[in-house]
Scaffold this motif. Structure first.
Motif, PDB file in Angstrom:
ATOM      1  N   SER A 194       0.688  -1.347  -0.073  1.00 32.50           N
ATOM      2  CA  SER A 194      -0.047  -0.083  -0.121  1.00 32.50           C
ATOM      3  C   SER A 194       0.932   1.090  -0.072  1.00 32.50           C
ATOM      4  O   SER A 194       1.905   1.309   0.510  1.00 32.50           O
ATOM      5  CB  SER A 194      -1.017   0.169   0.996  1.00 32.50           C
ATOM      6  OG  SER A 194      -1.810  -1.102   1.182  1.00 32.50           O
ATOM      7  N   SER A 195       0.202   2.194  -0.688  1.00 34.81           N
ATOM      8  CA  SER A 195       1.129   3.631  -0.602  1.00 34.81           C
ATOM      9  C   SER A 195       0.086   4.416   0.147  1.00 34.81           C
ATOM     10  O   SER A 195      -0.928   4.528   0.548  1.00 34.81           O
ATOM     11  CB  SER A 195       1.350   3.959  -1.900  1.00 34.81           C
ATOM     12  OG  SER A 195      -0.142   4.427  -2.690  1.00 34.81           O
ATOM     13  N   SER A 196       1.092   5.794   0.539  1.00 32.58           N
ATOM     14  CA  SER A 196       0.248   6.769   1.311  1.00 32.58           C
ATOM     15  C   SER A 196       0.968   7.960   0.778  1.00 32.58           C
ATOM     16  O   SER A 196       1.949   8.221   0.280  1.00 32.58           O
ATOM     17  CB  SER A 196       0.494   6.545   2.858  1.00 32.58           C
ATOM     18  OG  SER A 196       0.393   7.797   3.701  1.00 32.58           O
ATOM     19  N   PRO A 216       1.278   2.566   9.883  1.00 31.11           N
ATOM     20  CA  PRO A 216       0.114   2.325   9.622  1.00 31.11           C
ATOM     21  C   PRO A 216      -1.273   1.601  10.432  1.00 31.11           C
ATOM     22  O   PRO A 216      -2.183   1.757   9.950  1.00 31.11           O
ATOM     23  CB  PRO A 216      -0.068   1.292   8.218  1.00 31.11           C
ATOM     24  CG  PRO A 216       1.455   0.941   8.465  1.00 31.11           C
ATOM     25  CD  PRO A 216       2.323   1.761   9.168  1.00 31.11           C
ATOM     26  N   TRP A 256      -2.648   6.382   8.271  1.00 28.66           N
ATOM     27  CA  TRP A 256      -2.191   6.158   6.944  1.00 28.66           C
ATOM     28  C   TRP A 256      -2.871   6.758   5.692  1.00 28.66           C
ATOM     29  O   TRP A 256      -3.945   6.645   5.286  1.00 28.66           O
ATOM     30  CB  TRP A 256      -2.323   4.507   6.324  1.00 28.66           C
ATOM     31  CG  TRP A 256      -1.786   4.070   5.312  1.00 28.66           C
ATOM     32  CD1 TRP A 256      -2.190   3.725   4.136  1.00 28.66           C
ATOM     33  CD2 TRP A 256      -0.138   3.967   5.342  1.00 28.66           C
ATOM     34  NE1 TRP A 256      -1.083   3.339   3.498  1.00 28.66           N
ATOM     35  CE2 TRP A 256      -0.001   3.444   3.982  1.00 28.66           C
ATOM     36  CE3 TRP A 256       0.878   4.253   5.971  1.00 28.66           C
ATOM     37  CZ2 TRP A 256       1.431   3.480   3.673  1.00 28.66           C
ATOM     38  CZ3 TRP A 256       2.042   4.079   5.857  1.00 28.66           C
ATOM     39  CH2 TRP A 256       2.351   3.606   4.358  1.00 28.66           C
ATOM     40  N   SER A 306      -4.417   6.701   1.329  1.00 22.36           N
ATOM     41  CA  SER A 306      -4.103   5.439   1.222  1.00 22.36           C
ATOM     42  C   SER A 306      -4.510   4.972  -0.054  1.00 22.36           C
ATOM     43  O   SER A 306      -5.613   5.241  -0.695  1.00 22.36           O
ATOM     44  CB  SER A 306      -4.832   4.269   2.337  1.00 22.36           C
ATOM     45  OG  SER A 306      -4.774   3.002   1.781  1.00 22.36           O
ATOM     46  N   SER A 360      -4.023   1.303  -3.018  1.00 20.73           N
ATOM     47  CA  SER A 360      -3.310  -0.124  -3.190  1.00 20.73           C
ATOM     48  C   SER A 360      -2.435  -0.203  -4.235  1.00 20.73           C
ATOM     49  O   SER A 360      -2.790   0.022  -5.499  1.00 20.73           O
ATOM     50  CB  SER A 360      -4.602  -1.099  -3.278  1.00 20.73           C
ATOM     51  OG  SER A 360      -4.153  -2.476  -3.688  1.00 20.73           O
ATOM     52  N   ALA A 409       2.583   9.291  -4.487  1.00 17.68           N
ATOM     53  CA  ALA A 409       3.107   8.577  -3.079  1.00 17.68           C
ATOM     54  C   ALA A 409       4.301   9.020  -2.525  1.00 17.68           C
ATOM     55  O   ALA A 409       5.159   9.430  -2.922  1.00 17.68           O
ATOM     56  CB  ALA A 409       3.340   6.951  -3.478  1.00 17.68           C
ATOM     57  N   TYR A 462       3.972   0.686   2.564  1.00 20.33           N
ATOM     58  CA  TYR A 462       4.246  -0.491   3.642  1.00 20.33           C
ATOM     59  C   TYR A 462       3.693  -1.956   2.998  1.00 20.33           C
ATOM     60  O   TYR A 462       2.861  -2.013   2.145  1.00 20.33           O
ATOM     61  CB  TYR A 462       3.427  -0.350   4.826  1.00 20.33           C
ATOM     62  CG  TYR A 462       2.098  -0.757   5.148  1.00 20.33           C
ATOM     63  CD1 TYR A 462       1.679  -1.947   5.488  1.00 20.33           C
ATOM     64  CD2 TYR A 462       0.999   0.254   4.727  1.00 20.33           C
ATOM     65  CE1 TYR A 462       0.265  -2.136   5.896  1.00 20.33           C
ATOM     66  CE2 TYR A 462      -0.156  -0.136   4.845  1.00 20.33           C
ATOM     67  CZ  TYR A 462      -0.658  -1.384   5.319  1.00 20.33           C
ATOM     68  OH  TYR A 462      -2.008  -1.804   5.575  1.00 20.33           O
TER      69      TYR A 462
END
Length: 322
Positions: A142-144, A151, A155, A158, A160, A185, A189
Motif C-alpha cells: 500500500s502507498s500513502s 499504518p 495512513w 491510502s 493499493s 506516493a 508498507y
C-alpha cells in the motif's frame, strides 16, 4: 546513447546483482533480531516489533501468537537463506479475526519508488495445521501521501499497489507480484495477512523470508537491503539499537558525572530510550535517562549518593521506529 557494460545496461546489472540498495525491504532475510528471537504476543495486541523492522499484529480475542526465528533448513528450494520468521497461532486459540505481519517504509526510502513499476517477492511455506481458508496468505503493498507514519495508527491518502494472495504448501515456494506506485506516493508498507477459520493446532503457522521490493517487473535474486550482513545490521540500527551507559567517578556530596553514549549509526531522529536493566550500582543517588545531543550521541548523567566512589552500569534501547 546509453552506457552498456558487456552488452548490459547499468540498470539491469544493478537489479540482478546481490548488492545494497536494490531491495527496499530492510531485513527481508530475517537475519537481524536485536530484541530477541522469540516473542509471545498476547491477543488483541495492535502491533509489536519482533524481528528488526517487522511488526506483528494480533488484533482479536483468543488470538495469542508466537513470532520466532527459524532456520530455513532447505538449500534446495531457497537460495542459501539461513533464517525465516515464523508467525504462529498458539495451539488452542479460537479467534478468527485477521492476523498480520507488516513493514512500514520510511518516507525517504519510499519516494524513489514513486511513479515506478515494482515487484514484491518472497519465499513462504505453511505449517501442517495452517488454518487460513484454502491456505491463502494475503499479500499487499500500500502507498500513502503521508510522512513517516505507522499504518496501525495513521495512513493518509491510502492507495493499493498490490493486493493478492499466495497459496502456501508445506514446501518453500517463491511468490512474485507486480504493481505500479502512484507518482504522488510518499510512503509504502508491505503486509502479509491471513484469517484463521478454526481452532489452532500445534502447527498453525506460516514461515516467510527473502522478502524483496525492487524496481521493475521481474523478481531478481534476493539481496539484503544493506548488501552484506553488516550492512543489514546498520540499516536496522537506524531504527533500533542498544547501548550501555557505564560511568565511575569519585563523588562529593554535590558532584555528578556524565558520559556520552554513541550509537553505532545515526538514527532517523531522536529515539525513545528504555532501560533494559542496571548492573553495577554503587553509591548512586540518581541517574537520568540519556538525553539526545544530536547525530548518534546521547548524554547519560549520574549523581553520587555521598562522598566516595560511584559506579553505575545500565543498558538501554534506543527506538526510532515508525
Amino acid at each position: 546513447m546509453g552506457v552498456t557494460l558487456n552488452g548490459a545496461s547499468p540498470e539491469s546489472i544493478f537489479t540482478g546483482a546481490i548488492v545494497g540498495g536494490k531491495n527496499a525491504i530492510i531485513n527481508g532475510g530475517m537475519d537481524i533480531w536485536q530484541r530477541g528471537t522469540s516473542f509471545a504476543i498476547a491477543a488483541s495486541t495492535a502491533y509489536q516489533y519482533t524481528a528488526d523492522r517487522w511488526c506483528s499484529t494480533s488484533t482479536g480475542a483468543s488470538e495469542a501468537i508466537t513470532v520466532s526465528r527459524q532456520a530455513t533448513g532447505d538449500t534446495t528450494n531457497l537460495p542459501n537463506i539461513q533464517y525465516a520468521l515464523r508467525y504462529q497461532r498458539n495451539s488452542g486459540q479460537t479467534g478468527t479475526t485477521g492476523l498480520g505481519l507488516y513493514q512500514p517504509l520510511e518516507t525517504t526510502n519510499s519516494i524513489p519508488l514513486a511513479g515506478k513499476s515494482v515487484t514484491l517477492s518472497f519465499y513462504a511455506r505453511a505449517g501442517a495445521n495452517f488454518s487460513a481458508t484454502s491456505s491463502l496468505l494475503g499479500v499487499s503493498l500500500s502507498s500513502s501521501t503521508g510522512t513517516d507514519q505507522n499504518p496501525s495508527s495513521a495512513w493518509v491518502g491510502s492507495a493499493s499497489v498490490i493486493s493478492s494472495n499466495a497459496t502456501l504448501t508445506t514446501t518453500w515456494q517463491r511468490f512474485t507480484f507486480t504493481g505500479t506506485i502512484a507518482t504522488t506516493a510518499t510512503q509504502l508498507y508491505s503486509q502479509f495477512t491471513f484469517t484463521p477459520t478454526s481452532t489452532a493446532g500445534a502447527n498453525d503457522y506460516f514461515d516467510i523470508t527473502g522478502v524483496q521490493l525492487e524496481l521493475g517487473s521481474t523478481a531478481t535474486t534476493f539481496s539484503r537491503a544493506g548488501g552484506t550482513l553488516q550492512g543489514e545490521l546498520a540499516a536496522c540500527q537506524r531504527y533500533y539499537a542498544t547501548a550501555i551507559g557505564d560511568t565511575a567517578f569519585y563523588s562529593t556530596l554535590t558532584s555528578y558525572n556524565w558520559e556520552e553514549i554513541y550509537l553505532p549509526v545515526t538514527q532517523r531522529g531522536s529515539a525513545t530510550v528504555t532501560s533494559l536493566g542496571v548492573g553495577t550500582n554503587t553509591n548512586v543517588g540518581s541517574a537520568s535517562a540519556p538525553a539526545y545531543l544530536g547525530s548518534n550521541c546521547y548524554r547519560y548523567s549520574v549523581t553520587g549518593a555521598g562522598t566516595g566512589q560511584v559506579a553505575r552500569n545500565e543498558s538501554f534501547s534506543f527506538s526510532a521506529e515508525l
